[in-house]
Every structure is written in C-alpha cells, then in structure tokens.
Write a protein that holds these residues in place. Structure first.
Motif, mmCIF file in Angstrom:
data_model
loop_
_atom_site.group_PDB
_atom_site.id
_atom_site.type_symbol
_atom_site.label_atom_id
_atom_site.label_comp_id
_atom_site.label_asym_id
_atom_site.label_seq_id
_atom_site.Cartn_x
_atom_site.Cartn_y
_atom_site.Cartn_z
ATOM 1 N N ALA A 295 0.841 -1.202 0.000
ATOM 2 C CA ALA A 295 0.000 0.000 0.000
ATOM 3 C C ALA A 295 0.869 1.242 0.000
ATOM 4 O O ALA A 295 1.974 1.244 0.548
ATOM 5 C CB ALA A 295 -0.928 0.019 1.211
ATOM 6 N N THR A 296 0.346 2.293 -0.608
ATOM 7 C CA THR A 296 0.956 3.614 -0.473
ATOM 8 C C THR A 296 -0.157 4.622 -0.274
ATOM 9 O O THR A 296 -1.189 4.553 -0.947
ATOM 10 C CB THR A 296 1.839 3.988 -1.673
ATOM 11 O OG1 THR A 296 2.485 5.243 -1.413
ATOM 12 C CG2 THR A 296 1.040 4.099 -2.965
ATOM 13 N N ASP A 297 0.016 5.522 0.678
ATOM 14 C CA ASP A 297 -1.013 6.498 1.014
ATOM 15 C C ASP A 297 -0.551 7.875 0.568
ATOM 16 O O ASP A 297 0.405 8.424 1.118
ATOM 17 C CB ASP A 297 -1.276 6.492 2.528
ATOM 18 C CG ASP A 297 -2.655 7.004 2.868
ATOM 19 O OD1 ASP A 297 -3.164 7.851 2.113
ATOM 20 O OD2 ASP A 297 -3.220 6.553 3.881
ATOM 21 N N LEU A 298 -1.216 8.417 -0.434
ATOM 22 C CA LEU A 298 -0.820 9.686 -1.020
ATOM 23 C C LEU A 298 -1.614 10.859 -0.461
ATOM 24 O O LEU A 298 -1.393 12.007 -0.858
ATOM 25 C CB LEU A 298 -0.994 9.624 -2.538
ATOM 26 C CG LEU A 298 -0.350 8.408 -3.208
ATOM 27 C CD1 LEU A 298 -0.660 8.386 -4.688
ATOM 28 C CD2 LEU A 298 1.148 8.376 -2.960
ATOM 29 N N PHE A 299 -2.542 10.553 0.463
ATOM 30 C CA PHE A 299 -3.370 11.608 1.059
ATOM 31 C C PHE A 299 -3.808 11.147 2.442
ATOM 32 O O PHE A 299 -4.704 10.328 2.580
ATOM 33 C CB PHE A 299 -4.588 11.892 0.183
ATOM 34 C CG PHE A 299 -5.419 13.049 0.661
ATOM 35 C CD1 PHE A 299 -5.040 14.355 0.380
ATOM 36 C CD2 PHE A 299 -6.568 12.846 1.408
ATOM 37 C CE1 PHE A 299 -5.793 15.434 0.829
ATOM 38 C CE2 PHE A 299 -7.334 13.911 1.864
ATOM 39 C CZ PHE A 299 -6.943 15.209 1.570
ATOM 40 N N GLY A 300 -3.146 11.658 3.479
ATOM 41 C CA GLY A 300 -3.509 11.270 4.836
ATOM 42 C C GLY A 300 -2.878 9.957 5.241
ATOM 43 O O GLY A 300 -1.813 9.574 4.755
ATOM 44 N N PRO B 244 4.527 -3.611 7.646
ATOM 45 C CA PRO B 244 4.807 -2.166 7.615
ATOM 46 C C PRO B 244 5.830 -1.768 6.555
ATOM 47 O O PRO B 244 5.712 -0.695 5.951
ATOM 48 C CB PRO B 244 5.326 -1.878 9.023
ATOM 49 C CG PRO B 244 4.732 -2.945 9.874
ATOM 50 C CD PRO B 244 4.663 -4.169 9.007
ATOM 51 N N GLU B 245 6.828 -2.620 6.324
ATOM 52 C CA GLU B 245 7.855 -2.257 5.348
ATOM 53 C C GLU B 245 7.337 -2.268 3.906
ATOM 54 O O GLU B 245 8.031 -1.796 2.996
ATOM 55 C CB GLU B 245 9.063 -3.187 5.462
ATOM 56 C CG GLU B 245 8.768 -4.649 5.195
ATOM 57 C CD GLU B 245 8.412 -5.431 6.456
ATOM 58 O OE1 GLU B 245 8.528 -6.668 6.423
ATOM 59 O OE2 GLU B 245 8.019 -4.791 7.460
ATOM 60 N N ARG B 246 6.119 -2.739 3.714
ATOM 61 C CA ARG B 246 5.526 -2.723 2.380
ATOM 62 C C ARG B 246 4.432 -1.651 2.273
ATOM 63 O O ARG B 246 3.568 -1.718 1.406
ATOM 64 C CB ARG B 246 4.956 -4.099 2.014
ATOM 65 C CG ARG B 246 6.014 -5.208 2.002
ATOM 66 C CD ARG B 246 5.846 -6.126 0.821
ATOM 67 N NE ARG B 246 6.041 -5.425 -0.443
ATOM 68 C CZ ARG B 246 5.526 -5.857 -1.599
ATOM 69 N NH1 ARG B 246 4.762 -6.949 -1.621
ATOM 70 N NH2 ARG B 246 5.752 -5.189 -2.724
ATOM 71 N N ILE B 247 4.521 -0.661 3.154
ATOM 72 C CA ILE B 247 3.586 0.464 3.152
ATOM 73 C C ILE B 247 4.387 1.758 3.166
ATOM 74 O O ILE B 247 5.361 1.887 3.914
ATOM 75 C CB ILE B 247 2.655 0.428 4.380
ATOM 76 C CG1 ILE B 247 1.919 -0.918 4.478
ATOM 77 C CG2 ILE B 247 1.649 1.584 4.333
ATOM 78 C CD1 ILE B 247 1.151 -1.101 5.773
ATOM 79 N N SER B 248 3.982 2.732 2.348
ATOM 80 C CA SER B 248 4.617 4.049 2.363
ATOM 81 C C SER B 248 3.551 5.130 2.451
ATOM 82 O O SER B 248 2.395 4.915 2.091
ATOM 83 C CB SER B 248 5.484 4.264 1.107
ATOM 84 O OG SER B 248 4.692 4.248 -0.070
#
Length: 306
Positions: free
Chosen positions: A213-218, A232-236
């Motif tokens: 996952a990547t979160d580009l807003f919030g 967690p290491e696969r989330i930005s």
C-alpha cells in the motif's frame, strides 16, 4: 521587466500577486528558462500558508510561488553545461516556477530535456508528482503480482502512481470519492470509496488480500493496510501529516531513485502513461487556479500558462 507571481505575507490564495520584477539574466554556470507552463502541486499552496513548511525549503518573505515548470532555454551563462539556447526543458524550482523566467544552476539536478512529442503542459506537471509517485512505489518494493492499495488515487500524484503500478504488473485498488470512479477505471485502477468501513470494502474487492500500500493523502489507506495484515515495510506514506505508524516509510520527491523521471517521460512519449490535465489557467487567474487545486477534488493536474 518581467512578470512573476509573488507574495508578501503567508496566507491563502488572496496573498498571491502577479508582479512586475526586473528581468533576471543568466550568471556564470546558470541557464535561463523562458517558462511557458507551470504545474501546480498541493505543496505549493501549503508553503504559502505554513511558515514552518516554507522554512524547511529555505523560503523567506517576500517569496515567489510554484515548483514545477517547462519552457525553453533562452540564455546560457559562461561555463554553464548540459544545455544550449533553444533546448526544450522541464524542471523544478521550489518557490520560483510561476514566472516568465527561471534561473537554474548547472550542472543541474532538477532540470531535464523535454522528450520530442511531449508538450510543455504535460512536461510542466511531471517533476514533483512523478518523482513522488516513483519514490512511493520504490519504497514498498512494488513488483509484478502485487495487489496494492493506493490512497488518494485520483489526485495529482495518484494518477502517476496508479499507472506506474500497472506497468509494474500489479493489481491496483485506489481509494477515491464515487464521482472519480470512472476516471480511475480509465487509468486501470479498481476504485474503492474512502472513509469509515474501508477495510471491509477492500476485503470484499480483494478477498485474497492485499500485499502492499501507499497512502498519497492522509493515513487512512496505510492504517487500513496494517489492519489487513500488510507488513509495515511494504507500506509508504507521502506529504505532510502525522508521523506514520512504526515501520511505515514516509517519502517524498527527493527520495526517488535516479532516472525515475526520465523513465516516466519515456512512458508518456510511448503512450504507456497518460497525463490528465484537469484545467489550464492563464497566470492572471493564479488565485482561481490555486483555489481549484486546494479544493482536493481535482482529477489530474492544474497548469498555469505563461
């Protein structure tokens, strides 16, 4: 004399003024770019409203406005390297891009040659958004076969992240409002409504689970991914905001790997990536353009024509 958008105090769009200033000229080791288009980013108007953010970028009042631009090199100072008069270029100059002219030091880390077949409007929106999207996906090691959740998929960074993820061979789920669903499907994403209950909606859409996952807003998409068991290491996450959950990486344009932007430009030239331009405003309507950008419901990019 030349024109530039500047502001004397921090605040909203009302502080932006189109002013006449002395025409700048290329000093030794500099090139001057005659700007034809400037792409807007959320960080541009956020800097005008947040003195602490401006300070992090070394911006003091009075200040110029904007980051991304495209145009043509029209002056080359003594000893400047890499560019010649007449070269079409695009680049980033934080706090300076919405102006008739931008001066860039050489060797230039933030100025690139515009590929033939790529127009200035498109080139002008690439640097910050393209580099941020590239960094966000690189941070999670995105690869073919992944199912990735992208938060804020319809925004200026999201349109690049979705298409880059698809090119990498991933399945893309993108959070957005229902009004953007058709737009996102056109980019190759499977849209899902953001807000309470997101985890349940993602489970219904991808019962086999998501892998990144990547979160580009919030932070909603990042927290949902953790809830669904993504490491967690696969989330930005990107952009200003609360500290990310432990182990989740916070990235920005400066974290992009070398060559990332050139690869995006090449993919645009080959037709593998499209760049949606939501609206183009003349520089005289800069306040209206920034108000539109700040509304957070723009599908694609906003461009200022100079």
């Amino acid at each position: 004399m030349s024109k530039a958008v500047r502001y004397q105090r921090f605040g909203g769009p009302e502080v932006l003024e189109l002013q006449e200033i002395p025409e700048p000229h290329a000093a030794p080791d500099q090139v001057r770019v005659r700007v034809t288009a400037a792409g807007l980013n959320p960080m541009d108007w956020q800097i005008t409203t947040k003195p602490d953010m401006a300070a992090r970028f070394g911006i003091t009042l009075p200040a110029g406005f904007g980051s991304d631009f495209a145009g043509v090199v029209d002056e080359v100072g003594a000893g400047a390297t890499g560019f010649a008069v007449g070269d079409r270029v695009y680049g980033a100059a934080i706090g300076r891009s919405v102006a008739d002219f931008v001066l860039v030091e050489t060797p230039a880390a933030t100025l690139w040659h515009t590929p033939a077949g790529v127009g200035d409007e498109v080139a002008s929106v690439l640097p910050v958004s393209g580099l941020t999207a590239s960094a966000a996906l690189a941070a999670i090691g995105l690869r073919a076969g992944d199912t990735v959740l992208i938060g804020g998929a319809a925004g200026g960074v999201g349109v690049f992240a979705v298409q880059l993820a698809k090119l990498a061979g991933a399945r893309v789920l993108g959070t957005a409002s229902e009004g953007t669903f058709g737009f996102l499907r056109g980019l190759g994403a499977e849209p899902v409504t953001y807000g309470p209950g997101l985890a349940d909606r993602v489970r219904a859409l991808a019962p086999e689970g998501i892998t990144a996952a990547t979160d580009l807003f919030g932070r909603e998409a990042a927290e949902t991914a953790l809830e669904l068991g993504v490491a967690p290491e696969r989330i930005s996450v990107v952009a200003d905001g609360p500290a990310p959950p432990p182990g989740v990486r916070k990235v920005g344009a400066l974290d992009a790997t070398p060559g990332g932007l050139e690869r995006i430009a090449a993919a645009i030239h080959s037709g593998e990536i499209t760049v949606p331009i939501a609206a183009t405003f003349p520089v005289e309507r800069i306040r209206e353009a920034v108000t539109t950008q700040a509304g957070s419901h723009v599908h694609g990019k906003i461009v200022i024509a100079l």
